[in-house]
Design a protein around this motif. Structure first.
Motif, PDB file in Angstrom:
ATOM      1  N   ARG A   1      68.961  61.830  46.050  1.00  0.00           N
ATOM      2  CA  ARG A   1      69.288  60.975  47.408  1.00  0.00           C
ATOM      3  C   ARG A   1      67.916  60.433  47.880  1.00  0.00           C
ATOM      4  NH1 ARG A   1      74.437  61.676  49.341  1.00  0.00           N
ATOM      5  NH2 ARG A   1      73.873  59.818  50.339  1.00  0.00           N
TER       6      ARG A   1
ATOM      7  N   GLU B   1      82.880  51.923  46.939  1.00  0.00           N
ATOM      8  CA  GLU B   1      83.714  52.799  46.013  1.00  0.00           C
ATOM      9  C   GLU B   1      85.080  52.120  46.414  1.00  0.00           C
ATOM     10  OE1 GLU B   1      84.416  57.015  46.946  1.00  0.00           O
ATOM     11  OE2 GLU B   1      83.514  57.025  48.841  1.00  0.00           O
TER      12      GLU B   1
ATOM     13  N   HIS C   1      76.569  51.105  50.154  1.00  0.00           N
ATOM     14  CA  HIS C   1      77.027  52.351  49.602  1.00  0.00           C
ATOM     15  C   HIS C   1      76.494  53.948  50.276  1.00  0.00           C
ATOM     16  CE1 HIS C   1      72.483  52.380  49.466  1.00  0.00           C
ATOM     17  NE2 HIS C   1      72.499  53.617  49.432  1.00  0.00           N
ATOM     18  N   GLU C   2      76.829  53.441  51.711  1.00  0.00           N
ATOM     19  CA  GLU C   2      76.566  54.833  52.428  1.00  0.00           C
ATOM     20  C   GLU C   2      78.065  55.152  52.981  1.00  0.00           C
ATOM     21  OE1 GLU C   2      72.203  54.687  54.225  1.00  0.00           O
ATOM     22  OE2 GLU C   2      73.532  53.127  55.054  1.00  0.00           O
ATOM     23  N   PRO C   3      78.028  56.437  53.454  1.00  0.00           N
ATOM     24  CA  PRO C   3      79.324  56.841  53.710  1.00  0.00           C
ATOM     25  C   PRO C   3      79.892  56.383  55.126  1.00  0.00           C
ATOM     26  CG  PRO C   3      77.769  58.901  53.725  1.00  0.00           C
ATOM     27  CD  PRO C   3      77.058  57.651  52.909  1.00  0.00           C
ATOM     28  N   PHE C   4      81.072  56.249  55.042  1.00  0.00           N
ATOM     29  CA  PHE C   4      81.557  55.485  56.428  1.00  0.00           C
ATOM     30  C   PHE C   4      81.484  53.961  56.490  1.00  0.00           C
ATOM     31  CE2 PHE C   4      80.558  59.816  57.502  1.00  0.00           C
ATOM     32  CZ  PHE C   4      81.894  60.295  57.795  1.00  0.00           C
TER      33      PHE C   4
ATOM     34  N   PRO D   1      82.752  63.036  51.688  1.00  0.00           N
ATOM     35  CA  PRO D   1      83.348  62.087  51.099  1.00  0.00           C
ATOM     36  C   PRO D   1      83.546  62.476  49.699  1.00  0.00           C
ATOM     37  CG  PRO D   1      81.245  61.334  51.587  1.00  0.00           C
ATOM     38  CD  PRO D   1      81.314  62.868  52.140  1.00  0.00           C
TER      39      PRO D   1
ATOM     40  N   TYR E   1      88.849  59.947  46.023  1.00  0.00           N
ATOM     41  CA  TYR E   1      90.270  59.837  46.094  1.00  0.00           C
ATOM     42  C   TYR E   1      91.036  61.268  45.454  1.00  0.00           C
ATOM     43  CZ  TYR E   1      88.890  55.070  46.127  1.00  0.00           C
ATOM     44  OH  TYR E   1      88.018  53.960  46.479  1.00  0.00           O
TER      45      TYR E   1
ATOM     46  N   PHE F   1      76.338  63.931  58.559  1.00  0.00           N
ATOM     47  CA  PHE F   1      76.417  62.590  57.770  1.00  0.00           C
ATOM     48  C   PHE F   1      75.444  61.445  58.091  1.00  0.00           C
ATOM     49  CE2 PHE F   1      80.599  64.466  57.265  1.00  0.00           C
ATOM     50  CZ  PHE F   1      80.517  64.843  55.913  1.00  0.00           C
TER      51      PHE F   1
ATOM     52  N   GLU G   1      68.796  57.370  54.117  1.00  0.00           N
ATOM     53  CA  GLU G   1      70.293  57.055  53.890  1.00  0.00           C
ATOM     54  C   GLU G   1      71.310  57.931  54.393  1.00  0.00           C
ATOM     55  OE1 GLU G   1      71.258  56.435  49.729  1.00  0.00           O
ATOM     56  OE2 GLU G   1      70.504  58.387  49.150  1.00  0.00           O
ATOM     57  N   ALA G   2      72.354  57.410  54.980  1.00  0.00           N
ATOM     58  CA  ALA G   2      73.326  58.080  55.539  1.00  0.00           C
ATOM     59  C   ALA G   2      74.099  59.268  54.681  1.00  0.00           C
ATOM     60  CB  ALA G   2      74.374  57.354  56.267  1.00  0.00           C
ATOM     61  N   GLY G   3      74.139  60.246  55.141  1.00  0.00           N
ATOM     62  CA  GLY G   3      74.752  61.326  54.204  1.00  0.00           C
ATOM     63  C   GLY G   3      73.804  62.136  53.842  1.00  0.00           C
TER      64      GLY G   3
END
Lengths: 435, 532, 390
Positions: free
Chosen positions: A185, B196, B224-227, A124, A127, A155, A189-191
């Motif tokens: 991190r 975001e 705040h986590e992806p997806f 991710p 943009y 992820f 947490e995811a990712g």
């Protein structure tokens, strides 16, 4: 500096210099913006230089030798330190020696993480950046269960993978600490799993110049110069989109036109107020009076201090909530010239007090430095008495509006352990995309 | 119910082997009922077996106080598959909406209030001082609704592998051929964090706060986590009462949908057996051959649909001995951390004035500040009960004339995020109870004084009632993780004739039945091919 | 059981339990590492050692292979799940070859299962797979312990194998049944094994006794050690694929996964037997191989792995491993071929680009005969039949 460029690379860490040099060697016109206030100091260990980077930058023509750090060590609150080494064999043997039931799994673990980490990356990245997750990649993901499974693991959380793999919670804490510390991190947490796979990449193993050898940064600066990178230290005040270009105005009215603004690490982006701004990096340099005995008697290693595995997520949570955490993980290493460099990425980008966000103050810096000193003293008794001088460096988003806030074409390489190869790969992609 | 081949009317099969059955559906929850109705309707001799004494799963009516019936499980309809409603004729079988698009009021920590006549999708109807805010919301929700509708097939759940993958291929094609504007939007939304996306569209303020809350409601993915942004798309891909993104209240509550499904199954001549627990699923070679009942009897059938949680279906009824190792890893590696809770509260007194009465016919949402919400997720994940949680409240007694009580009101509350517990002790229940009540106090000061009875329902209560493993009812992780899990449980077992539509096959929370429909359709396709 | 490919990185190899014994026999002193263990490539000369295996008895240190003791009430079911070997149907003393497959039906590795008692099995694998084994044992009443470093393993091959066994004092052991017992005070298990398709016996004993047993055999002049290079020739003659060389185990980085059929090993994963992991995926893939691993005899003095294989003038595959066969006086090679390639006569590119291509012909090996017999029985012979009249 005036004129038209393909890239404005911002930052003066090794990944930024390597990326600027690589792009210039690929015949892109590159401007490099450095802060310029860097004093002459010993550098902490940097990520290894992958073979392809070595070739891209013709580093064989320079007098550069790098030595790998000896080990990654975690100093938990209780029990003996946990260590892993560049050699899988050495790691497995050391785990076996300490009676860890997981030593037989180590080889499979490295192998599986390598495969997982090599999966097409749908990072991710935010943009309008090259290499951002493609819609096509997403479509392919949906139609292939095996692919989907892999992406879900990548992820997912670091703890999700480690809990499923290992039964030794000391080893799990050690791996999470080293894998996640640099990016700040949390392990739940995811990712965060992605950081785990990247950290096991051989190019993530850190290296440093031997005593008396040329520093990597100095060599890369030379490479940049030889490749025709134009360097400036003037402060940009405005960036405005202009068709395919961005017009950048510097202090003193220098103006340039660039195609891409490139940050090779999230830390350099953060200093200009762009990119992910949820946490701050804080570095403390302890100048010592005399020699301090390194844990395990090994002053070549990279050390992490955590009490136990729960510290990592707790510190991350605190940082996101705008608080200092007195259990924050701290990474430290010894430099050749009698310094200890300690850093933590588990500090808040700003402080949240009484329902308001406020910026860092001098007092906060002192408080953070004292937590870090305490953490080190707890693992090296008497450490505080050897300190002659303490210097702190904060990398937090500046207050106020970033000059790059409203310009679309900003490329930020997310945090990677193999930061140098990742930055060179990314800028290569952009160069290729321009052709 | 009267199956001529069913010689044993008392559901006691002893050690008998029962044949002549085309399909067995295990689990009498919404998806099981829907799947069996589809099979029965297609002319298959279908037996539905439920472990509990009554048919119906976690969504059930229960007396929460003398003379007062509450409804467990769900209290609103937001994502009920419209195809299930029309194909199974649920309106004919008794589904009726008391409110098709609930108006929503958002309450904020600082005392602010935002009232929508309609829901978020009706941004134009919002009374905001600032026109630019309204325009921003309208534009944003327009994007969200369009993208969500585009992605709807991806949220149907399951359908991977084998014959059903045509649905996935169709989606892949659609995504690959998306018009540039949609492609750009997908690019922006798919992998993004809710934080975001919302930060880029909205300044600090109430709109961002309420959208963050709506996004993370009932999801285990913190904003705040992806997806995490996908959770919002999933929510607004749903339909209730034919309106995309709406929240609807059916007459008689969500349980009326279960009743209608039961009637539909009955109408489709499904042989429904309550109190009939299954011990194992029979597998012969690579196909399913039926089920073995707890009492030792066997039901032999070429199709078995499991509408129960994956831990039971795969771990116990199929067993590791014939389970693919990778699938078993996926099932055993999961760890639930976050859950939602339900509370039904009986309040003394009735509304005195028209304004209050009208307010009670709305969906009331307490949206904590972004900081408080993120802290709540951290606390819940660390196993602590957050101080403040997000609350969604409705008054069934006000919404549904049939449910009205004399001098009392029932308030139904869904709260999120809370820590997940396999077996919460009394202290934990008490902490959750007071966190929910405190959060309600934030927007209904003094309401605690009017409480007559409160009935807290945690996931372990739901699981116990439905005979499911507790983890199956935990809050779902981000959409990517859900896709991977759904694809694993519905596709990779590859046991011929076996289909899965338990809670793990569903993407997102809420009463949907889409997984049951997908499983039944896949079974029918293969059945018909075999019959030819 | 076949050795896997040598380790790419050879940092600090561990000595196998038999190392000090075999090292004293090594004249060539040419070593490599396999799975991190020391392995001798040559003791005297490849041709001598090859001859010993053909006419006498060759002794191989099988220490680098991975071994697991599998114990428990569900040990047979567990091995039946983990591997394609028919563990449930094995009687005590019997051994069977098989494969480990992943969920998608691709080959993770070769496997060999021996039943030592009702609830005790010995699982031998070319390389350790601790993670896969740990996952496979979840939810089952079984314990699989890695005993690789704790035991010495000596493979004995060749027509004089029986002589060696009696020299060692193991008269009761034959080449079809495993036995365990106390051999002059040393607890020893002996079991029949196959190196590729060459039958032999493997003796397993506590590592503390390694020297004693070795001495006892050598002193009687009952056999001579054989190194990896000679074993490689025997393997190729038998047509057995070597993990890491002829295929990359599924799940490893850079793996292009292969089904048993694509490796010419469909007979090791018969679909008419009970369930094993990956079986259902394999059902969908059966009869549709994308690639085929085939054995060739090349009419040349030497060839090299990576060489292209041409059929009808078009490239159809590449050589994955090869060696000079003294028995056939030709180079024998395994090549990874396009699934649709069906001819018998091929050409192999020469390492010298200017030189003409080398003539090559399909070769029937023990393994390919087994595969062919199996395919005939199964009824899908397409592509497997070799028409030697052409």
């Amino acid at each position: 500096m005036n004129g038209q460029f393909d890239f404005l690379v911002i930052g003066d860490d090794e990944p930024s210099l390597a990326a600027a040099a690589a792009a210039a060697k690929a015949h892109a016109r590159v401007a490099l913006l450095t802060t310029g206030d860097r004093k002459k100091r010993a550098s902490p260990a940097s990520p290894a230089i992958a073979n392809f980077v070595w070739r891209r930058l013709d580093l064989q023509d320079y007098d550069l030798t790098l030595e790998p750090v000896s080990a990654r060590v975690t100093l938990l609150k209780e029990g003996a330190p946990v260590a892993t080494y560049a050699s899988a064999r050495e790691t497995a043997d050391s785990l076996a020696e300490k009676g860890s039931p997981d030593h037989l799994l180590w080889r499979d673990f490295i192998e599986e993480m390598t495969v997982l980490g090599a999966a097409p990356v749908y990072a991710p990245k935010g943009y309008d950046k090259p290499g951002a997750p493609g819609v096509k990649a997403f479509a392919a993901l949906l139609s292939d269960p095996a692919h989907l499974e892999q992406a879900a693991r990548l992820f997912g959380s670091c703890a999700g993978i480690l809990d499923d793999y290992f039964s030794d919670d000391r080893l799990r804490a050690h791996l999470s600490a080293h894998a996640l510390a640099a990016g700040g991190r949390g392990d739940r947490e995811a990712g965060s799993a992605q950081a785990l796979t990247a950290f096991l990449d051989p190019d993530s193993w850190r290296v440093r110049a031997p005593k008396g050898g040329a520093a990597l940064r100095a060599v890369l600066e030379q490479v940049c110069q030889d490749a025709g990178v134009e360097t400036t230290q003037k402060k940009p005040v405005d960036a405005a989109a202009n068709g395919k270009f961005t017009n950048i105005t510097f202090d003193g009215d220098d103006k340039i036109k660039v195609k891409h603004i490139f940050f090779a690490t999230p830390a350099s982006a953060r200093q200009w107020g762009v990119g992910e701004g949820a946490h701050a990096d804080f570095t403390v340099r302890f100048k010592l009076n005399d020699k301090v005995d390194a844990p395990l008697g090994d002053d070549d290693a990279i050390f992490q201090v955590i009490d136990d595995g729960a510290d990592i997520q707790a510190a991350r949570d605190a940082a996101l909530q705008g608080k200092l955490c007195d259990r924050m993980p701290v990474e430290f290493e010894f430099t050749g010239n009698g310094e200890v460099i300690a850093r933590s990425a588990y500090l808040p980008a700003a402080f949240f007090e009484d329902g308001e966000w406020r910026a860092w103050t001098g007092q906060d810096r002192q408080a953070a430095a004292s937590i870090i000193r305490e953490r080190l003293s707890s693992r090296m008794p008497g450490f505080a008495t050897h300190i002659r001088r303490t210097e702190t460096e904060l990398s937090a988003p500046p207050s106020g509006v970033s000059p790059f806030a409203h310009c679309g074409r900003v490329i930020i390489q997310p945090h990677r352990h193999n930061a140098i190869s990742a930055a060179v790969k990314l800028i290569d992609q952009v160069v290729a995309g321009d052709d | 119910m009267t199956n001529p081949l069913d010689l044993n009317s008392e559901n006691k099969s002893g050690n008998r082997i029962e044949g002549g059955i085309d399909a067995v559906v295990i689990g009498a929850g919404a998806d099981g009922l829907a799947a069996s109705a589809y099979l029965g309707k297609a002319g298959l001799r279908t037996v539905l077996v439920g472990a509990g004494p009554e048919l119906g799963g976690r969504i059930a009516a229960r007396e929460i106080a003398p003379g007062v019936t509450g409804i467990d499980g769900e209290h609103l309809i937001t994502v009920l598959d419209p195809d299930v409603i029309s194909e199974l004729d649920l309106y004919r079988y008794g589904v009726e909406f008391a409110a098709r698009r609930l108006d929503t009021t958002y309450f904020f920590e600082n005392g602010g209030v935002l009232r929508f006549d309609g829901d978020l999708t009706q941004a134009a109807l919002l009374n905001l001082d600032d026109d630019s805010d309204r325009e921003a919301l309208e534009a944003f929700m327009g994007d969200v609704l369009e993208t969500a509708a585009f992605l709807r097939p991806a949220f149907h759940g399951g359908g991977y592998g084998g014959a059903a993958s045509s649905q996935q291929r169709a989606l892949e094609k659609a995504v690959n051929q998306a018009p540039p504007e949609m492609a750009a939007r997908l690019q922006r939304y798919l992998f993004a964090t809710a934080d975001e996306v919302l930060r880029a569209r909205f300044d600090d303020g109430q709109l961002r706060t309420l959208l963050l809350a709506e996004t993370s409601f009932r999801s285990a993915a913190a904003p705040h986590e992806p997806f995490s942004f996908m959770s919002l798309l999933r929510r607004y891909a749903g339909e209730a009462a034919g309106l995309q993104g709406a929240a609807a209240y059916p007459k008689g509550g969500a349980v009326s949908v279960i009743d209608a499904l039961r009637r539909a199954a009955q109408g489709a001549k499904v042989d429904m057996r309550a109190g009939a627990p299954v011990k194992s699923i029979l597998i012969e070679g690579d196909r399913v051959a039926g089920v073995v009942m707890a009492d030792g009897g066997q039901l032999r059938a070429p199709i078995v649909i499991a509408a129960i949680d994956a831990a039971h279906a795969f771990g116990e009824m199929i067993g590791p001995g014939v389970l693919d190792i990778g699938l078993q890893r996926v099932l055993t590696a999961r760890k639930a951390e976050i859950a939602s809770a339900r509370m039904q509260i009986i309040l003394k007194g009735v509304a005195q004035d028209e304004a209050t009465r009208k307010n009670m016919m709305r969906r009331l949402v307490y949206a904590p500040s972004p900081e408080a919400l993120s802290k709540a997720f951290m606390d819940a994940r660390a196993g602590h009960v957050p101080e403040r949680v997000m609350v969604e409240a409705i008054f069934p007694t006000a919404l549904d004339e049939g449910a009205a009580l004399d001098k009392r009101q029932v308030m139904s509350v869904m709260a999120h995020p809370l820590p997940f517990d396999e077996a919460p002790d009394d202290d934990r229940r008490e902490a959750i109870r007071s966190a929910i009540l405190d959060s309600i106090e934030m927007f209904a000061a003094g309401f605690s004084g009017r409480i007559e009875v409160e009935d807290l329902r945690l996931v372990n209560d739901d699981a116990a009632a439905a005979g499911a493993s507790v983890a199956a009812y935990a809050a779902k992780p981000d959409v990517l993780q859900q896709w991977a899990l759904a694809s694993a449980v519905t596709g990779s077992p590859r046991i011929r004739g076996f289909y899965f539509c338990g809670p793990e096959a569903q993407i997102g929370a809420g009463l949907s039945c889409a997984a049951g429909r997908t499983a039944a359709k896949a079974a029918l396709r293969v059945y018909k091919k075999g019959a030819e | 059981m076949i050795f896997p490919a040598e380790d790419f990185f050879t940092d600090a190899p561990r000595p196998t339990p038999l190392f000090s014994a075999v090292a004293s026999e090594s004249e060539a002193n040419l070593w490599t590492t396999i799975n991190g263990w020391t392995a001798a490539r040559v003791y005297s000369s490849v041709s001598n050692e090859y001859e010993t295996a053909k006419s006498g008895a060759a002794l191989a240190d099988l220490g680098p292979l991975a071994r697991y003791a599998v114990r428990g009430a569900e040990a047979a079911e567990f091995l039946g799940r983990l591997t394609t070997a028919p563990a449930v149907n094995l009687h005590v003393g019997e051994s069977a070859r098989g494969l480990m497959l992943n969920d998608a039906g691709y080959v993770i590795d070769l496997a060999e299962v021996s039943r030592l008692s009702d609830d005790l099995f010995l699982l031998t694998l070319p390389a350790p797979h601790a993670r896969h084994i740990a996952l496979a044992s979840r939810g089952m009443a079984v314990e699989a312990n890695d005993i690789s470093g704790d035991v010495a393993a000596l493979g004995i091959f060749g027509p004089q194998t029986a002589g060696v066994l009696s020299a060692a004092g193991l008269k009761s052991v034959n080449e079809t049944t495993a036995a365990s017992g106390v051999l002059r005070g040393v607890e020893t298990a002996a079991r029949p094994i196959q190196f590729g398709a060459m039958p032999g016996v493997e003796l397993i004993f506590p590592k503390e006794e390694a020297l004693t047993i070795w001495e006892r055999i050598i002193r009687r002049g009952a056999g001579a050690p054989i190194g990896l290079d000679a074993l490689e020739v025997l393997r190729l003659e038998a047509g057995a694929p070597r993990p890491g060389l002829d295929f990359t185990p599924a799940g490893r980085s850079g793996a292009s996964p292969r089904t048993p059929e694509e490796l010419g090993l469909a007979h090791l994963a018969p679909l008419d037997r009970g369930w094993f992991n990956g079986r259902r995926a394999l059902l969908e893939k059966a009869g549709k191989p994308r690639r085929r691993l085939r054995a060739f005899a090349i009419d040349a003095e030497q060839a090299s792995p990576g060489a292209a294989v041409y059929g009808d003038g078009k490239p159809q595959g590449r050589v994955t491993s090869c060696a000079w066969s003294p028995a056939r006086k030709r180079v024998i090679a395994l090549a990874d071929m396009d699934g649709s390639s069906t001819g018998n006569i091929y050409e192999i590119s020469s390492s010298d680009p200017a030189a003409p291509r080398l003539p090559a012909a399909r070769l029937e090996t023990v393994e390919s005969s087994l595969a062919k017999a199996f395919a005939d029985e199964q009824g899908y012979t397409q592509g497997l039949a070799t028409d030697f009249r052409r």
